[in-house]
Write an enzyme that holds these catalytic residues in place. Structure first.
Site, PDB file in Angstrom:
ATOM      1  N   ASP A   1      40.049  40.616  36.431  1.00  0.00           N
ATOM      2  CA  ASP A   1      40.476  39.666  37.389  1.00  0.00           C
ATOM      3  C   ASP A   1      39.274  38.857  37.803  1.00  0.00           C
ATOM      4  O   ASP A   1      38.701  39.749  39.071  1.00  0.00           O
ATOM      5  CB  ASP A   1      41.384  40.213  38.335  1.00  0.00           C
ATOM      6  CG  ASP A   1      42.476  40.947  37.874  1.00  0.00           C
ATOM      7  OD1 ASP A   1      42.227  42.272  37.576  1.00  0.00           O
ATOM      8  OD2 ASP A   1      43.335  40.338  37.881  1.00  0.00           O
TER       9      ASP A   1
ATOM     10  N   ASP B   1      51.875  37.376  35.612  1.00  0.00           N
ATOM     11  CA  ASP B   1      50.974  38.191  36.203  1.00  0.00           C
ATOM     12  C   ASP B   1      51.074  38.338  37.830  1.00  0.00           C
ATOM     13  O   ASP B   1      51.076  37.025  38.292  1.00  0.00           O
ATOM     14  CB  ASP B   1      49.643  37.489  35.933  1.00  0.00           C
ATOM     15  CG  ASP B   1      48.215  38.014  36.748  1.00  0.00           C
ATOM     16  OD1 ASP B   1      47.287  37.882  36.048  1.00  0.00           O
ATOM     17  OD2 ASP B   1      48.588  38.963  37.413  1.00  0.00           O
TER      18      ASP B   1
HETATM   19  C1  DX5 Z   1      45.990  37.714  41.077  1.00  0.00           C
HETATM   20  C2  DX5 Z   1      45.640  39.387  40.272  1.00  0.00           C
HETATM   21  C3  DX5 Z   1      46.898  40.120  40.266  1.00  0.00           C
HETATM   22  C4  DX5 Z   1      46.577  41.282  39.475  1.00  0.00           C
HETATM   23  C5  DX5 Z   1      47.966  42.155  39.188  1.00  0.00           C
HETATM   24  O1  DX5 Z   1      46.244  38.152  42.306  1.00  0.00           O
HETATM   25  O2  DX5 Z   1      45.314  38.696  39.012  1.00  0.00           O
HETATM   26  O3  DX5 Z   1      47.882  39.316  39.736  1.00  0.00           O
HETATM   27  O4  DX5 Z   1      46.250  40.879  38.171  1.00  0.00           O
HETATM   28  O5  DX5 Z   1      48.686  42.358  40.413  1.00  0.00           O
HETATM   29  P1  DX5 Z   1      49.551  43.275  40.601  1.00  0.00           P
HETATM   30  O6  DX5 Z   1      49.164  44.598  41.191  1.00  0.00           O
HETATM   31  O7  DX5 Z   1      50.648  42.713  41.420  1.00  0.00           O
HETATM   32  O8  DX5 Z   1      50.192  44.030  39.300  1.00  0.00           O
END
Ligand code: DX5
Length: 221
Positions: free
Chosen positions: A36, A173
């Site tokens: 990310d 996501d």
């Molecule tokens: C954007 C990030 C999240 C992460 C996954 O905020 O990219 O989406 O990938 O988050 P969680 O912990 O909710 O799986």
């Protein structure tokens, strides 16, 4: 329906032992690792760059590495991110006025482009470039942080994405866990990104991946 893929987001990993956590996810059978990438401008958080993509690549040499660019002017970062080893690069449709140029930059850098839509962005934003990408990431939280609550209207939005671009792989996501995974799988999701549900699962990474796979086993071919 093809088997649903599980993508581990390193955002929720223990960064003091990132290599180990990536190897754990690989050993647990995830299909892809997501990095990310956040710049503190497009989203109110600052995370990883090309060096971390390269480190994840070294830790999981046999897995596709997906870079989710939650940054302004992503076209500037694409060459370095691809050179670091990202095989898939997601561009937020809201992040640049030169979206076509950014998608082409990903292809020219040798990676597979995808588009990402924030929760407030209409599905229609996909129309002009759907033919130029292989996947779309439908954000099921506002991007920037892990551990947020799944937006309950997301499955309905997924169905409209499926109607507009039936040939695209659909990734979800944010807030994806054993409870929300069936909802998005039924609505057409084919890739599940999970950070918290995998890296913060009380039973550990392997149990987290297993719980996700079990939650969507009704879709297995
Ligand atoms: C954007 C990030 C999240 C992460 C996954 O905020 O990219 O989406 O990938 O988050 P969680 O912990 O909710 O799986």
């Amino acid at each position: 329906m093809s088997r649903i893929q599980v993508v581990a987001s390193i955002l929720a990993a223990d960064l003091t032992r990132l290599g180990e956590q990536v190897r754990e996810a690989a050993a647990a059978g995830v299909d892809r690792i997501q990095v990310d990438v956040m710049d503190g401008h497009f989203v109110p958080n600052l995370t990883f760059g090309p060096d971390v993509v390269a480190a994840v690549r070294r830790a999981a040499p046999n897995l596709p590495i997906e870079a989710h660019l939650m940054v302004e002017r992503p076209e500037v970062l694409v060459p370095a991110i691809a050179a670091a080893g990202a095989s898939h690069i997601l561009i937020q449709v809201e992040s640049t006025p030169s979206l076509y140029r950014a998608v082409i930059a990903v292809r020219e850098a040798g990676a597979e482009p995808g588009l990402a839509l924030n929760p407030g962005t209409p599905v229609e934003a996909l129309r002009e470039l759907a033919a130029h990408v292989s996947m779309v990431n439908v954000m099921t939280v506002e991007p920037g942080f892990g551990g947020q609550r799944f937006i309950p209207t997301s499955p309905e939005k997924l169905r409209r994405v499926r109607l507009l671009a039936p040939e695209l792989a659909i990734e979800v996501d944010g807030g994806i866990d054993a409870d929300t995974a069936p909802l998005v799988a039924e609505a057409g999701a084919t890739l599940l990104v999970a950070g918290t549900a995998i890296y913060r699962h009380p039973g550990g990474v392997e149990a987290g991946v297993r719980a996700l796979r079990r939650a969507v086993s009704f879709t297995a071919p």
